[in-house]
Design a protein around this motif. Structure first.
Motif, mmCIF file in Angstrom:
data_model
loop_
_atom_site.group_PDB
_atom_site.id
_atom_site.type_symbol
_atom_site.label_atom_id
_atom_site.label_comp_id
_atom_site.label_asym_id
_atom_site.label_seq_id
_atom_site.Cartn_x
_atom_site.Cartn_y
_atom_site.Cartn_z
ATOM 1 N N ALA A 4 -5.432 -16.490 -26.486
ATOM 2 C CA ALA A 4 -5.312 -15.598 -25.348
ATOM 3 C C ALA A 4 -6.072 -14.346 -25.895
ATOM 4 O O ALA A 4 -5.917 -14.116 -27.052
ATOM 5 C CB ALA A 4 -4.150 -15.323 -24.697
ATOM 6 N N THR A 5 -6.686 -13.628 -24.734
ATOM 7 C CA THR A 5 -7.087 -12.133 -24.921
ATOM 8 C C THR A 5 -5.826 -11.319 -24.282
ATOM 9 O O THR A 5 -5.631 -11.281 -23.373
ATOM 10 C CB THR A 5 -8.077 -11.929 -24.178
ATOM 11 O OG1 THR A 5 -9.331 -12.864 -24.744
ATOM 12 C CG2 THR A 5 -8.881 -10.602 -24.335
ATOM 13 N N ILE A 6 -5.325 -10.566 -25.335
ATOM 14 C CA ILE A 6 -4.233 -9.580 -25.233
ATOM 15 C C ILE A 6 -4.647 -8.307 -25.629
ATOM 16 O O ILE A 6 -4.594 -8.341 -26.849
ATOM 17 C CB ILE A 6 -2.849 -10.004 -25.826
ATOM 18 C CG1 ILE A 6 -2.486 -11.498 -25.415
ATOM 19 C CG2 ILE A 6 -1.665 -8.874 -25.338
ATOM 20 C CD1 ILE A 6 -0.972 -12.001 -26.034
ATOM 21 N N ASN A 7 -5.088 -7.200 -24.737
ATOM 22 C CA ASN A 7 -5.379 -6.168 -24.954
ATOM 23 C C ASN A 7 -4.386 -5.470 -25.807
ATOM 24 O O ASN A 7 -3.318 -5.076 -25.296
ATOM 25 C CB ASN A 7 -5.701 -5.146 -23.803
ATOM 26 C CG ASN A 7 -6.519 -3.812 -24.043
ATOM 27 O OD1 ASN A 7 -6.271 -3.363 -25.062
ATOM 28 N ND2 ASN A 7 -7.415 -3.616 -23.193
ATOM 29 N N PRO A 8 -4.741 -4.966 -27.134
ATOM 30 C CA PRO A 8 -3.865 -4.330 -28.008
ATOM 31 C C PRO A 8 -3.547 -3.068 -27.794
ATOM 32 O O PRO A 8 -2.513 -2.292 -28.365
ATOM 33 C CB PRO A 8 -4.610 -4.446 -29.316
ATOM 34 C CG PRO A 8 -5.685 -4.733 -29.306
ATOM 35 C CD PRO A 8 -5.814 -5.490 -27.755
ATOM 36 N N THR A 9 -4.349 -2.288 -26.872
ATOM 37 C CA THR A 9 -4.110 -0.900 -26.488
ATOM 38 C C THR A 9 -3.180 -0.794 -25.153
ATOM 39 O O THR A 9 -2.214 -0.051 -25.188
ATOM 40 C CB THR A 9 -5.487 -0.265 -25.998
ATOM 41 O OG1 THR A 9 -6.463 -0.692 -26.981
ATOM 42 C CG2 THR A 9 -5.354 1.058 -25.648
ATOM 43 N N GLU A 12 -1.705 -5.807 -22.212
ATOM 44 C CA GLU A 12 -1.890 -6.590 -21.045
ATOM 45 C C GLU A 12 -2.534 -7.762 -21.512
ATOM 46 O O GLU A 12 -3.689 -8.137 -22.458
ATOM 47 C CB GLU A 12 -2.805 -5.885 -20.151
ATOM 48 C CG GLU A 12 -3.203 -6.772 -18.737
ATOM 49 C CD GLU A 12 -4.278 -6.034 -17.882
ATOM 50 O OE1 GLU A 12 -4.627 -6.450 -16.884
ATOM 51 O OE2 GLU A 12 -4.802 -5.056 -18.182
ATOM 52 N N THR A 13 -2.311 -9.198 -21.035
ATOM 53 C CA THR A 13 -2.841 -10.375 -21.036
ATOM 54 C C THR A 13 -3.997 -10.489 -20.200
ATOM 55 O O THR A 13 -3.927 -10.606 -18.893
ATOM 56 C CB THR A 13 -1.942 -11.507 -20.978
ATOM 57 O OG1 THR A 13 -0.915 -11.517 -21.931
ATOM 58 C CG2 THR A 13 -2.439 -12.856 -21.060
ATOM 59 N N GLU A 72 -10.376 -7.311 -27.549
ATOM 60 C CA GLU A 72 -9.453 -8.365 -28.061
ATOM 61 C C GLU A 72 -8.617 -7.919 -29.248
ATOM 62 O O GLU A 72 -7.619 -8.360 -29.229
ATOM 63 C CB GLU A 72 -10.279 -9.380 -28.602
ATOM 64 C CG GLU A 72 -10.884 -10.293 -27.354
ATOM 65 C CD GLU A 72 -11.221 -11.615 -27.578
ATOM 66 O OE1 GLU A 72 -10.525 -12.479 -26.913
ATOM 67 O OE2 GLU A 72 -11.969 -12.002 -28.318
ATOM 68 N N MET A 73 -9.153 -6.927 -30.145
ATOM 69 C CA MET A 73 -8.261 -6.570 -31.201
ATOM 70 C C MET A 73 -8.170 -5.154 -31.832
ATOM 71 O O MET A 73 -7.567 -4.801 -32.758
ATOM 72 C CB MET A 73 -8.681 -7.462 -32.568
ATOM 73 C CG MET A 73 -10.213 -7.240 -32.907
ATOM 74 S SD MET A 73 -10.722 -5.673 -33.779
ATOM 75 C CE MET A 73 -9.629 -5.660 -35.288
ATOM 76 N N GLY A 74 -8.519 -4.277 -30.597
ATOM 77 C CA GLY A 74 -8.506 -2.785 -30.872
ATOM 78 C C GLY A 74 -9.405 -2.133 -31.935
ATOM 79 O O GLY A 74 -8.951 -0.702 -31.947
ATOM 80 N N LYS A 75 -10.573 -2.885 -32.309
ATOM 81 C CA LYS A 75 -11.227 -1.909 -33.181
ATOM 82 C C LYS A 75 -11.916 -0.841 -32.581
ATOM 83 O O LYS A 75 -12.612 -0.871 -31.400
ATOM 84 C CB LYS A 75 -12.285 -2.760 -33.676
ATOM 85 C CG LYS A 75 -13.400 -2.237 -34.717
ATOM 86 C CD LYS A 75 -14.396 -3.449 -34.963
ATOM 87 C CE LYS A 75 -14.087 -4.741 -35.309
ATOM 88 N NZ LYS A 75 -13.486 -4.496 -36.976
ATOM 89 N N PRO A 76 -12.061 0.383 -33.098
ATOM 90 C CA PRO A 76 -12.744 1.567 -32.560
ATOM 91 C C PRO A 76 -14.233 0.952 -32.073
ATOM 92 O O PRO A 76 -15.040 0.490 -32.953
ATOM 93 C CB PRO A 76 -12.633 2.719 -33.582
ATOM 94 C CG PRO A 76 -11.466 2.329 -34.251
ATOM 95 C CD PRO A 76 -11.434 0.875 -34.455
ATOM 96 N N GLY A 302 -7.305 3.193 -33.814
ATOM 97 C CA GLY A 302 -6.768 2.529 -32.430
ATOM 98 C C GLY A 302 -5.549 1.829 -32.829
ATOM 99 O O GLY A 302 -4.835 2.012 -33.775
ATOM 100 N N PRO A 303 -5.257 0.796 -31.899
ATOM 101 C CA PRO A 303 -3.932 0.236 -32.052
ATOM 102 C C PRO A 303 -4.228 -0.793 -33.268
ATOM 103 O O PRO A 303 -5.487 -1.530 -33.644
ATOM 104 C CB PRO A 303 -3.856 -0.602 -30.854
ATOM 105 C CG PRO A 303 -5.154 -0.564 -30.305
ATOM 106 C CD PRO A 303 -5.792 0.384 -30.866
ATOM 107 N N LEU A 304 -2.998 -1.495 -33.777
ATOM 108 C CA LEU A 304 -3.014 -2.712 -34.641
ATOM 109 C C LEU A 304 -3.260 -3.887 -33.695
ATOM 110 O O LEU A 304 -3.250 -4.019 -32.506
ATOM 111 C CB LEU A 304 -1.627 -2.871 -35.362
ATOM 112 C CG LEU A 304 -1.496 -1.550 -36.380
ATOM 113 C CD1 LEU A 304 -0.091 -1.859 -37.057
ATOM 114 C CD2 LEU A 304 -2.509 -1.426 -37.368
ATOM 115 N N ALA A 305 -3.736 -4.874 -34.249
ATOM 116 C CA ALA A 305 -4.275 -6.017 -33.527
ATOM 117 C C ALA A 305 -3.187 -6.725 -32.652
ATOM 118 O O ALA A 305 -3.346 -7.151 -31.348
ATOM 119 C CB ALA A 305 -4.912 -6.981 -34.355
ATOM 120 N N THR A 306 -1.940 -7.074 -33.171
ATOM 121 C CA THR A 306 -0.931 -7.547 -32.388
ATOM 122 C C THR A 306 0.574 -6.747 -32.610
ATOM 123 O O THR A 306 0.764 -6.266 -33.618
ATOM 124 C CB THR A 306 -0.637 -9.234 -32.815
ATOM 125 O OG1 THR A 306 -0.176 -8.925 -34.401
ATOM 126 C CG2 THR A 306 -2.222 -9.715 -32.853
#
Length: 454
Positions: A4-9, A12-13, A72-76, A302-306
């Protein structure tokens, strides 16, 4: 495991995917195998032309691919743009140099004619991580396809849209559908793919545990494997270093990709004569970093990925603190939505604490003070990992000593560890084996065949 794509910011799925069935995997394996029979006969010129088209697609639509990574993983976002451009660079590099790297090499022997030729192996499986969801794939795919192999990608389960987008890019550049395929499968399905006779080799970038599992299965069926695993890279600062520059680069080296990089600087080993000043500089620069929406241009972290990665990092930090470490700044997850962890500095690290023995995957700097270069090298080597290292000094004798004695796949002097398409990349000890990039990378998955003609 959900794909799944879960927005780490936001948490939200956004989209979910069904894992491929055994029948669907069989179809993709069969397509890869049949495609290889024709693709292996293609010319270097034809492969290079398509790789150059891949590079153009990446560059022309860089914001689209970058946004997907950030989502998908929060990279700036700005880091994601740079990642896309680096992927284009590796495609151009192998398009321009691949044929030369793999040209027949004549060797004078007692034969009338003898030479070494480099031939593709077949279907290569890549098990790739989420932290650099485009770069990790392209640094595998560009040399693999240029060598005449075909590729199957098992990407991390939290970046499925990146996996599908990459397959679309290769198809859009003119590669036949079976040359590069993304397999949306769960980790438990990887073993059956490795064991399949049509798969000739496997490469993995990821955790030690994942590497052990993949290497074990590949070893059972006697297939070539390449592993790039974790790192606990030392950042050594000696007495004659340019402290301002070292501290500035230390922040970049630790915080790139929100601290989630195998080759991020993680253990800062500083000689005691300049330790107070370096700590002060590092603290000032960490405090200036902005945490927030990774899509914003001025966001540094940004956020960590999970959530699981956040929980594991926090567990390591809290345990190290409980054992006696001093918190210079940070040390607790931020409240609210998203997987945000603040820039953190720990010092006075106790023996046997997680900070001494484990890789910290996030924006946490571990600061150590030592008496001299001898003790700095000893502490740098006091890890089961050996991916990269850097040392800051102007002293030629100390530079020579570090080159000779530091146990790592690469050593950077007065700069942070990074990957460069022109140089081989990989580690030693429990950081894995084999090399990616440069001429060594393209020769990992070929049959180095000796020809003797009398």
């Amino acid at each position: 495991m959900m794909i799944a794509t879960i927005n780490p910011t936001t948490g939200e799925t956004l989209q979910t995917f069904m894992a491929l069935t055994a029948t669907e995997i069989e179809h993709k394996l069969d397509l890869a195998d049949s495609t290889f029979q024709n693709y292996r006969k293609s010319s270097f010129e034809s492969r290079a032309d398509k790789l150059l088209k891949v590079a153009t697609i990446l560059e022309d639509d860089a914001p689209e691919w970058a946004r997907l990574m950030t989502l998908e993983m929060g990279k700036p976002f700005q880091s994601a743009i740079a990642e896309v451009n680096k992927c284009a660079l590796v495609c151009r590099y192998y398009a321009e140099h691949g044929a030369d790297f793999l040209k027949d090499r004549v060797v004078e022997t007692d034969a009338s004619y003898s030479y070494v030729t480099y031939q593709p192996l077949g279907v290569i499986l890549a098990v790739m991580p989420w932290n650099f969801p485009f770069w990790q794939v392209f640094r595998f795919a560009a040399p693999t396809l240029m060598a005449g192999n075909v590729a199957l990608l098992k990407h991390a389960s939290n970046v499925p849209q990146c996996a599908l987008a990459i397959a679309t890019i290769f198809k859009g550049a003119g590669f036949a559908k079976g040359v590069f395929q993304s397999l949306l499968i769960e980790s438990g399905q990887v073993e059956q793919v490795i064991r399949d006779d049509r798969v000739k080799a496997v490469t993995l970038t990821g955790s030690e545990l994942a590497g052990q599992k993949v290497a074990s299965v590949a070893g059972e069926v006697l297939k070539k494997s390449v592993l790039e695993l974790g790192g606990s890279d030392p950042f050594i600062v000696l007495e004659d270093a340019d402290l301002e520059e070292a501290a500035t680069v230390a922040v970049e080296g630790r915080m790139r990709n929100n601290g989630q990089s195998c080759i991020a600087s993680k253990r800062f080993i500083v000689v005691e004569a300049i330790a107070p000043k370096f700590e002060k500089l590092l603290l000032e620069k960490f405090q200036a970093l902005k945490i927030g929406d990774p899509m914003a241009e001025d966001t540094d972290i940004g956020p960590l990925a999970t959530p699981a990665i956040l929980a594991e990092l926090n567990h390591q930090v809290q345990k190290t603190i409980d054992m006696g470490a001093r918190v210079v700044m940070g040390g607790k997850p931020l409240q609210g939505k998203g997987n945000f962890y603040p820039p953190t500095i720990l010092t006075n690290i106790p023996e046997d604490s997680p900070a001494m023995t484990e890789e910290f995957f996030g924006p946490v700097a571990l600061l150590f003070t030592v008496k001299d270069v001898q003790r700095a090298i000893a502490l740098a080597n006091n890890t089961s990992l050996g991916l990269g290292a850097c040392v800051w000094t102007q002293n030629e004798k100390n530079i020579e000593r570090c080159i000779r004695d530091i146990e790592a796949g690469s050593l950077f002097i007065n700069d942070m560890v990074k990957s460069d398409v022109r140089l081989p990349f990989g580690g030693i000890k429990r950081s894995g084996y084999g090399r990616e990039l440069s001429v060594e990378g393209i020769r990992e998955f070929v049959n180095i065949k000796t020809i003797w003609q009398k």
